[in-house]
Design an enzyme around this catalytic site. Structure first.
Site, mmCIF file in Angstrom:
data_model
loop_
_atom_site.group_PDB
_atom_site.id
_atom_site.type_symbol
_atom_site.label_atom_id
_atom_site.label_comp_id
_atom_site.label_asym_id
_atom_site.label_seq_id
_atom_site.Cartn_x
_atom_site.Cartn_y
_atom_site.Cartn_z
ATOM 1 N N HIS A 41 34.628 32.547 -5.082
ATOM 2 C CA HIS A 41 34.631 32.232 -6.338
ATOM 3 C C HIS A 41 35.546 31.142 -6.949
ATOM 4 C CE1 HIS A 41 34.439 33.467 -10.435
ATOM 5 N NE2 HIS A 41 35.212 34.506 -10.415
ATOM 6 N N HIS A 62 24.084 27.423 -7.041
ATOM 7 C CA HIS A 62 24.841 28.261 -7.743
ATOM 8 C C HIS A 62 23.981 29.632 -7.788
ATOM 9 C CE1 HIS A 62 26.778 30.281 -11.197
ATOM 10 N NE2 HIS A 62 27.788 29.235 -10.922
ATOM 11 N N ASP A 78 32.288 22.948 -9.187
ATOM 12 C CA ASP A 78 33.425 22.704 -8.346
ATOM 13 C C ASP A 78 33.239 21.287 -7.609
ATOM 14 O OD1 ASP A 78 34.885 24.857 -8.658
ATOM 15 O OD2 ASP A 78 33.300 26.158 -7.366
HETATM 16 N N1 ACO Z 1 24.226 23.617 0.958
HETATM 17 C C1 ACO Z 1 23.130 23.670 1.650
HETATM 18 N N2 ACO Z 1 21.939 24.847 1.356
HETATM 19 C C2 ACO Z 1 22.439 25.485 0.453
HETATM 20 C C3 ACO Z 1 23.588 25.525 -0.281
HETATM 21 C C4 ACO Z 1 24.320 24.517 -0.025
HETATM 22 N N3 ACO Z 1 25.392 24.252 -0.870
HETATM 23 N N4 ACO Z 1 23.407 26.337 -1.229
HETATM 24 C C5 ACO Z 1 22.364 27.327 -1.114
HETATM 25 N N5 ACO Z 1 21.606 26.737 0.054
HETATM 26 C C6 ACO Z 1 20.274 27.016 0.779
HETATM 27 C C7 ACO Z 1 20.318 28.314 1.588
HETATM 28 O O1 ACO Z 1 20.536 27.898 2.848
HETATM 29 C C8 ACO Z 1 19.085 28.912 1.270
HETATM 30 O O2 ACO Z 1 18.231 28.342 2.080
HETATM 31 P P1 ACO Z 1 17.035 28.983 2.752
HETATM 32 O O3 ACO Z 1 15.962 29.748 1.457
HETATM 33 O O4 ACO Z 1 16.385 28.046 3.510
HETATM 34 O O5 ACO Z 1 17.708 30.063 3.506
HETATM 35 C C9 ACO Z 1 18.838 28.739 -0.235
HETATM 36 O O6 ACO Z 1 19.542 27.414 -0.505
HETATM 37 C C10 ACO Z 1 19.338 29.627 -1.171
HETATM 38 O O7 ACO Z 1 20.607 29.939 -0.768
HETATM 39 P P2 ACO Z 1 21.448 31.274 -1.153
HETATM 40 O O8 ACO Z 1 22.545 31.439 -0.269
HETATM 41 O O9 ACO Z 1 20.551 32.399 -0.993
HETATM 42 O O10 ACO Z 1 21.825 31.202 -2.611
HETATM 43 P P3 ACO Z 1 22.972 32.043 -3.648
HETATM 44 O O11 ACO Z 1 22.647 32.030 -4.829
HETATM 45 O O12 ACO Z 1 23.156 33.387 -2.971
HETATM 46 O O13 ACO Z 1 24.144 31.281 -3.283
HETATM 47 C C11 ACO Z 1 25.993 29.811 -3.657
HETATM 48 C C12 ACO Z 1 24.809 30.489 -4.157
HETATM 49 C C13 ACO Z 1 26.813 30.782 -3.069
HETATM 50 C C14 ACO Z 1 26.806 29.186 -4.861
HETATM 51 C C15 ACO Z 1 25.699 28.763 -2.683
HETATM 52 O O14 ACO Z 1 24.572 27.716 -3.278
HETATM 53 C C16 ACO Z 1 26.619 28.141 -1.910
HETATM 54 O O15 ACO Z 1 27.199 28.672 -0.888
HETATM 55 N N6 ACO Z 1 27.174 26.872 -2.335
HETATM 56 C C17 ACO Z 1 28.311 26.145 -1.912
HETATM 57 C C18 ACO Z 1 29.737 26.926 -2.276
HETATM 58 C C19 ACO Z 1 29.875 26.528 -3.581
HETATM 59 O O16 ACO Z 1 29.830 25.225 -4.190
HETATM 60 N N7 ACO Z 1 30.516 27.655 -4.401
HETATM 61 C C20 ACO Z 1 30.739 27.459 -5.672
HETATM 62 C C21 ACO Z 1 29.895 28.135 -6.825
HETATM 63 S S1 ACO Z 1 30.341 27.768 -8.349
HETATM 64 C C22 ACO Z 1 31.473 28.940 -8.647
HETATM 65 O O17 ACO Z 1 31.759 29.973 -8.115
HETATM 66 C C23 ACO Z 1 32.426 28.537 -9.766
#
Ligand code: ACO
Length: 447
Positions: A272, A311, A367
């Site tokens: 988060h 996101h 972020d």
């Molecule tokens: N880098 C590479 N691949 C990614 C990323 C990323 N940052 N984010 C998602 N993906 C990919 C996943 O591997 C998945 O691929 P697939 O369909 O081939 O399996 C697809 O995109 C969907 O990803 P999910 O994890 O299902 O998406 P979710 O909505 O659950 O996750 C999250 C969102 C946690 C923010 C994710 O994008 C992530 O981990 N990002 C990096 C961490 C980050 O920046 N967090 C800050 C969020 S903003 C906040 O909280 C204030």
């Protein structure tokens, strides 16, 4: 003639019984309690909704923040985030979130006065701070000391009293920067700095953080403005993890300090409030622009994530990230350009042209650039979630106030799907089968 006009309801057929049910749809939602009438027998508890992580469950009705993740829209009380970031101040935005309208000049002056005159903490708070280990994480200190405020203000328990609620709101917004700066200075071993009412809300925070031996700390106006805008951008984000935690804890009727401490604890988690720190670690690990293609390749091969991208809600460029990127340039003009910024820009450029990221709708989130700005301003990495918390306090308080006043709200008490043992009888210890622990390797710590 049959009535073919559309009805605001959902007709559900239970294939276990063949029975059909008409469930009303209000504001694009059904009440999951309406599913309880769907039973296979009179003894049956009734159908539940199962939604771990609350992907598709609205926990409240709210008039505070509107968010459309597909279109990249964020509005506080109807005002686009872009306009607030450009034209408002953090304290004015706080007023807007809590009261629902923009203040006139006089009201803003009174509000500002009231917040500024609540920046001091009880002297006993210093003893609290001193009780933490020298290397305690400032976010852990903030969670603890916000919770401790409830012991200083016993009147805060009177949550149904509007005047008391307003007072606690002013106290909390006023004291958060003081506690945040104290937590930093404790971890550095620096003496605490008293609030300076001649400075703006954000300028005073910078003074309490960074003042050393000078008589008066003069904040750099560009950095002060940039931080004020960052606070505005973080001020609310509807029912995210920390706000939901705050509402759930607040639903028990506890005082707002305890509820805000719960929100703050949720924000402490790396999923988060901690991602901006992870971006800095990632950029440092990549090391230089030449290594970016290899890094992107490794992300695409599933060896980690591009931090600061993607996101749960935004499937478009996070509107806050656009604004933050602009601010980053302003800040770096003042502080000198960081090689990490050039790496971030190149990473973004490559990722936004790469089908892997485009097809998954992965864009920079709030972020991606914020950590770079905080770092350039001189904040250590472990202060990043604390800065997020200062910005988020008005949003939490607006949400708490709305929750307390919402006649539909009850104590938060979700259901579960029980998968454990059926009823069984207690057996005295002598009659139980010898259990599976290898006694030679018996290790009390592992029990
Ligand atoms: N880098 C590479 N691949 C990614 C990323 C990323 N940052 N984010 C998602 N993906 C990919 C996943 O591997 C998945 O691929 P697939 O369909 O081939 O399996 C697809 O995109 C969907 O990803 P999910 O994890 O299902 O998406 P979710 O909505 O659950 O996750 C999250 C969102 C946690 C923010 C994710 O994008 C992530 O981990 N990002 C990096 C961490 C980050 O920046 N967090 C800050 C969020 S903003 C906040 O909280 C204030």
């Amino acid at each position: 003639m049959a009535d073919t006009s559309p009805r605001n309801s959902l007709t559900v057929t239970d294939n276990r019984t063949g029975l059909s049910y008409d469930i009303p749809i209000e504001q694009g939602a059904i009440r999951t309690l309406d599913l309880r009438q769907i039973k296979v027998s009179p003894e049956d508890f009734g159908l539940l909704g199962y939604d771990p992580g609350y992907f598709n469950t609205a926990s409240c009705k709210s008039s505070i923040t509107f968010l459309d993740g597909d279109k990249g829209i964020l509005r506080y009380r109807g005002y686009p985030i872009e306009q607030l970031a450009e034209k408002s101040t953090f304290l004015e935005t706080a007023y807007l979130l809590i009261k629902g309208v923009l203040p006139d000049k006089e009201r803003l002056a009174v509000w500002t006065y009231n917040i500024r005159h609540n920046t001091l903490t009880h002297a006993n708070m210093i003893k609290f701070m001193d009780g933490f280990r020298y290397d305690a994480h400032p976010m852990g200190i903030l969670v603890g000391t916000i919770g401790a405020l409830s012991t200083f203000y016993a009147d805060a328990k009177d949550i149904n009293n509007e005047e008391s609620r307003k007072l606690q709101v002013r106290r909390l917004i006023g004291k958060i920067p003081t506690l945040a700066a104290m937590s930093y200075r404790h971890s550095m071993g620096y003496p605490y700095v008293l609030p300076d009412d001649d400075l703006s809300y954000t300028g005073n925070f910078l003074s309490m953080m960074f003042k050393m031996t000078e008589m008066h700390y003069k904040p750099n106006l560009i950095l002060e403005h940039a931080l004020d805008v960052l606070f505005i951008l973080h001020a609310d984000h509807e029912q995210n993890c920390s706000t939901s935690a705050l509402r759930a804890v607040g639903s028990s009727g506890v005082d707002p300090y305890s509820a805000v401490a719960a929100g703050c604890a949720a924000l402490y988690g790396p999923l988060h409030g901690g991602a901006n720190e992870a971006v800095i670690h990632m950029l440092k690990k990549i090391g230089s622009i030449e290594n970016i293609p290899a890094f992107i390749k490794s992300v695409k091969e599933g060896e980690g994530r591009l931090m600061g991208f993607g996101h749960r809600v935004y499937k478009n460029y996070d509107p806050r990230a656009k604004i933050i990127k602009k601010i980053a340039f302003q800040v770096f003009e003042e502080t000198g350009r960081s090689p990490l910024l050039d790496m971030a820009l190149e990473l973004e450029r490559i990722a936004l042209e790469d089908d892997f990221f485009v097809s998954r709708k992965l864009y920079p989130n709030v972020d991606f650039y914020s950590g770079l700005i905080y770092q350039a301003m001189g904040f250590p990495l472990d202060m990043f979630p604390v800065l997020f918390a200062i910005g988020r306090v008005p949003g939490w308080l607006a949400q708490w106030t709305e929750h307390v006043q919402d006649p539909e709200q009850k104590i938060a008490r979700p259901r579960q799907i029980y998968l454990g043992e059926e009823q069984r009888d207690y057996t005295p210890i002598e009659q139980r089968p010898k259990n599976r622990i290898d006694e030679k390797k018996f290790d009390i710590c592992r029990l």
